[in-house]
Structure formats: structure tokens, C-alpha cells
Motif scaffolding. Structure first.
Motif, PDB file in Angstrom:
ATOM      1  N   LEU A   6       0.887  -1.194   0.043  1.00 55.20           N
ATOM      2  CA  LEU A   6      -0.065   0.078  -0.057  1.00 55.20           C
ATOM      3  C   LEU A   6       0.847   1.345  -0.188  1.00 55.20           C
ATOM      4  CD1 LEU A   6      -2.764  -0.991   2.598  1.00 55.20           C
ATOM      5  CD2 LEU A   6      -3.066  -0.539  -0.138  1.00 55.20           C
ATOM      6  N   SER A  58      -8.626   4.351   1.526  1.00 55.05           N
ATOM      7  CA  SER A  58      -7.694   4.788   2.580  1.00 55.05           C
ATOM      8  C   SER A  58      -7.073   5.934   2.164  1.00 55.05           C
ATOM      9  CB  SER A  58      -6.810   3.337   2.536  1.00 55.05           C
ATOM     10  OG  SER A  58      -6.131   3.062   1.514  1.00 55.05           O
ATOM     11  N   ARG A  62      -2.738   0.442  -4.421  1.00 53.96           N
ATOM     12  CA  ARG A  62      -2.329  -1.052  -3.884  1.00 53.96           C
ATOM     13  C   ARG A  62      -1.517  -1.325  -5.012  1.00 53.96           C
ATOM     14  NH1 ARG A  62      -6.706  -3.298  -1.999  1.00 53.96           N
ATOM     15  NH2 ARG A  62      -7.229  -4.028  -4.029  1.00 53.96           N
ATOM     16  N   THR A 118     -13.490  -0.613  -6.138  1.00 57.48           N
ATOM     17  CA  THR A 118     -12.053  -0.745  -6.540  1.00 57.48           C
ATOM     18  C   THR A 118     -11.544  -1.116  -7.974  1.00 57.48           C
ATOM     19  OG1 THR A 118     -11.526  -1.105  -4.178  1.00 57.48           O
ATOM     20  CG2 THR A 118      -9.829  -1.869  -5.741  1.00 57.48           C
TER      21      THR A 118
END
Length: 143
Positions: A6, A58, A62, A118
Motif C-alpha cells: 500500500l 484509505s 495498492r 476498486t
């Protein structure tokens, strides 16, 4: 060998991802030309995510890779964009728009997966080991 990293939604993350992938592939004995290709593809996918997509909830992106046998799958996941990632066909005078075309050329296959909010853009590349049983393995010719 597999890794998931991440990273901050920032241009500096491209260098971090490149270095980590390169080091792990070198440590696992992957042929140097294949490492260069994998690093190039991760750079393009991550740069595109930073340029065109939103971060994950977040605030991160990723980057993941999975090495199996003589292939590696690299993937970049972000918070999606208003448009679907696709290889462009820029004019000779265009300053950009070549990233996924490069990925398409270097990778054996690539695509896009969606999971809720996502978006993951992935690519599969040949990643032979530098030597097997004392013999150098050959890379396939780019076609």
C-alpha cells in the motif's frame, strides 16, 4: 513469491514500487531483462492510476505482484475513474497516451477487474529465472 504494497497516492510512490519489485525479482533469480519489463509495466500502471483515477478509500493505491513458474502478474488497484482504462492510439506529436500501449506490447496479457469501488489493472509477463540447472533460459521474442 508475492507481495502487496500500500503506497501513498503520490508520484513518489512510483519509485518505491519500482525499487521493491526490482529487488524482489532479483533476489528470486529472475532474468534481468524480464525484471526491466516488469518494472516498466508497474511504472506505467501506477502512473496511470495516479494520473487518471482516485485513490482507494484509505487514500492509498495498492501495488501487488505474484510470481509463479516463469510468469509474473503485476496489478495496481485504485478507487476507479470516470473512464475505463484502455490502450490509446496517440498521434506521433502527442505528449502522452502511450502507457497502456506499452503495457500491451510488453505483457502477454493485461486487463481490468472491478470489485465494488476498486479498479485493478493487471498484466502478466514472462519472468524466467536467470538460470535453471546451470543453463540460461531464453526469453521469448517480442512480437
Amino acid at each position: 513469491m508475492s507481495s502487496v504494497v500500500l503506497l501513498p497516492y503520490a508520484p513518489s510512490s512510483v519509485a518505491v514500487a519500482r525499487q521493491r519489485l526490482s529487488t524482489e525479482l532479483q533476489d528470486s533469480g529472475v532474468f534481468s531483462t524480464a525484471i526491466d519489463d516488469a518494472v516498466l509495466v508497474v511504472s506505467e500502471l501506477l502512473s496511470n492510476a495516479l494520473r487518471h483515477a482516485h485513490p482507494l478509500p484509505s487514500g492509498m493505491v495498492r501495488v501487488a505482484w505474484l510470481r509463479s513458474d516463469d510468469h509474473i502478474e503485476v496489478a495496481v488497484s485504485d478507487g476507479g475513474a470516470a473512464t475505463e482504462p484502455r490502450a490509446g492510439r496517440p498521434t506521433l506529436s502527442s505528449l502522452g497516451g502511450r502507457g497502456l500501449g506499452i503495457v500491451e506490447y510488453v505483457a502477454e496479457s493485461w486487463g481490468v477487474r472491478h470489485d465494488g469501488d476498486t479498479t485493478t489493472v493487471w498484466a502478466i509477463l514472462p519472468a524466467p529465472r536467470a538460470s535453471m540447472n546451470g543453463q540460461v533460459t531464453a526469453l521469448r521474442e517480442a512480437g
